[in-house]
Design a protein around this motif. Structure first.
Motif, PDB file in Angstrom:
ATOM      1  N   GLN A   1       4.732 -12.870 -15.520  1.00 22.26           N
ATOM      2  CA  GLN A   1       3.849 -12.977 -14.357  1.00 22.26           C
ATOM      3  C   GLN A   1       2.398 -12.727 -14.763  1.00 22.26           C
ATOM      4  O   GLN A   1       1.485 -13.448 -14.352  1.00 22.26           O
ATOM      5  CB  GLN A   1       4.262 -11.964 -13.282  1.00 22.26           C
ATOM      6  N   LEU A   2       2.196 -11.711 -15.597  1.00 19.17           N
ATOM      7  CA  LEU A   2       0.835 -11.371 -16.037  1.00 19.17           C
ATOM      8  C   LEU A   2       0.288 -12.414 -17.010  1.00 19.17           C
ATOM      9  O   LEU A   2      -0.903 -12.747 -16.959  1.00 19.17           O
ATOM     10  CB  LEU A   2       0.823  -9.982 -16.683  1.00 19.17           C
TER      11      LEU A   2
ATOM     12  N   ILE B   1       7.776  -9.176 -15.346  1.00 26.34           N
ATOM     13  CA  ILE B   1       6.394  -8.745 -15.105  1.00 26.34           C
ATOM     14  C   ILE B   1       5.476  -9.233 -16.212  1.00 26.34           C
ATOM     15  O   ILE B   1       4.313  -9.588 -15.975  1.00 26.34           O
ATOM     16  CB  ILE B   1       6.322  -7.205 -14.953  1.00 26.34           C
TER      17      ILE B   1
ATOM     18  N   PHE C   1       3.312  -5.546 -10.371  1.00 29.74           N
ATOM     19  CA  PHE C   1       2.469  -6.687 -10.727  1.00 29.74           C
ATOM     20  C   PHE C   1       1.031  -6.470 -10.274  1.00 29.74           C
ATOM     21  O   PHE C   1       0.084  -6.648 -11.042  1.00 29.74           O
ATOM     22  CB  PHE C   1       3.039  -7.961 -10.112  1.00 29.74           C
TER      23      PHE C   1
ATOM     24  N   TRP D   1      -0.778 -15.226 -14.909  1.00 31.11           N
ATOM     25  CA  TRP D   1      -1.982 -14.860 -14.152  1.00 31.11           C
ATOM     26  C   TRP D   1      -3.244 -14.969 -15.007  1.00 31.11           C
ATOM     27  O   TRP D   1      -4.267 -15.485 -14.550  1.00 31.11           O
ATOM     28  CB  TRP D   1      -1.799 -13.438 -13.612  1.00 31.11           C
TER      29      TRP D   1
ATOM     30  N   LYS E   1      -2.304  -5.573 -12.662  1.00 33.13           N
ATOM     31  CA  LYS E   1      -3.519  -6.397 -12.588  1.00 33.13           C
ATOM     32  C   LYS E   1      -4.741  -5.503 -12.411  1.00 33.13           C
ATOM     33  O   LYS E   1      -5.759  -5.669 -13.093  1.00 33.13           O
ATOM     34  CB  LYS E   1      -3.425  -7.387 -11.421  1.00 33.13           C
TER      35      LYS E   1
END
Length: 281
Positions: free
Chosen positions: A168-169, A165, A244, A172, A248
């Motif tokens: 992923q962030l 995670i 996720f 992003w 966000k």
């Protein structure tokens, strides 16, 4: 499907022997069962490093349908995917989704093994434009994924997801790209962030990144927040893991609140200065 259900019932019988496995997903007290399951895991010391309790969050709503989220130790998040007409029903439905995933995570097929890694890498290659040879090159996306799996061999997928995670962030919000531009290798980035868990400090840093983006492109936070809310809703209704999308939303909301807070403080200071100047004259 029947074999999977039997496997889940077998796991329940092992972890909570006093419960009737046949009534596993029919029991209205599924909230208590989920809590018992994770308390039992804690006693067995087979729990996440960032261990904690099962936490529920009910979205504010004047009327149905109601939405409830449940966050498990380790951070995985699930929500009710059915349309619920009471808060208690939403809570039970979220707990049921989380319990199914908690039990499914105990299956041997959800533990990272050499065989699991090879299959996962093949799937990653087939879904991208990568090559199987890239798996041995940590400078490629496939290689980095392979390296992360190898570094977490023996862990369950929910445990691995706690690490994923973060990346992923970082991808992003553009931090991974920025790190690559500083010539940091993927292995160095993975090794560095593998030492940390996603906490308030890291969220605050990511929120600051978005505040800087807002200064360059006014309105970008609101646009991203709308996308995050839509993704969160779609994932919840599909019964998928939500962390996720929820992270966000939290990071972007934090960034917006800080911007509004700074604007309010600035406006108040301007008013005070104006009053002081009028008094001086």
């Amino acid at each position: 499907m029947d074999r999977t259900l039997e496997s889940l019932q077998h796991i329940m019988a092992q972890v909570l022997p006093h419960r009737d496995p046949a009534l596993l997903f029919k029991d209205l007290n599924v909230v208590a069962i989920l809590q018992e399951f994770w308390e039992s895991k804690q006693k067995q010391k087979a729990i996440f490093p960032s261990e904690g309790t099962v936490v529920y969050e009910l979205l504010s709503s004047l009327g149905p349908p109601f939405v409830s989220y449940v966050t498990l130790p380790g951070g995985s998040c699930f929500g009710n995917f059915q349309s619920c007409f009471s808060r208690a029903e939403a809570r039970r439905d979220a707990a049921k989704v989380a319990l199914i995933n908690s039990l499914f995570n105990e299956l041997p097929c959800r533990r990272i093994t050499k065989e699991f890694i090879m299959e996962s890498v093949r799937e990653a290659v087939s879904s991208t434009s990568g090559n199987l040879k890239d798996a041995d090159d940590p400078s490629t996306s496939i290689g980095a994924y392979h390296y992360m799996l190898e570094s977490n061999i023996g862990k369950t997928m929910l445990e691995f997801q706690e690490l994923m995670i973060i990346f992923q962030l970082l991808h992003w919000n553009g931090s991974l790209k920025a790190l690559r531009e500083t010539k940091c290798s993927r292995q160095e980035v993975i090794s560095y962030y593998s030492q940390y868990s996603l906490d308030e400090r890291m969220r605050s840093h990511m929120a600051l990144d978005w505040i800087m983006k807002e200064q360059e492109s006014p309105g970008i936070i609101s646009q991203e927040l709308q996308v995050a809310l839509r993704e969160l809703e779609e994932a919840r209704k599909a019964g998928r893991e939500l962390r996720f999308y929820k992270e966000k939303k939290e990071i972007l909301s934090l960034a917006l609140s800080q911007i509004y807070s700074n604007q309010a403080t600035s406006s108040s200071q301007d008013d005070q200065m104006s009053l002081a100047l009028r008094g001086y004259h």
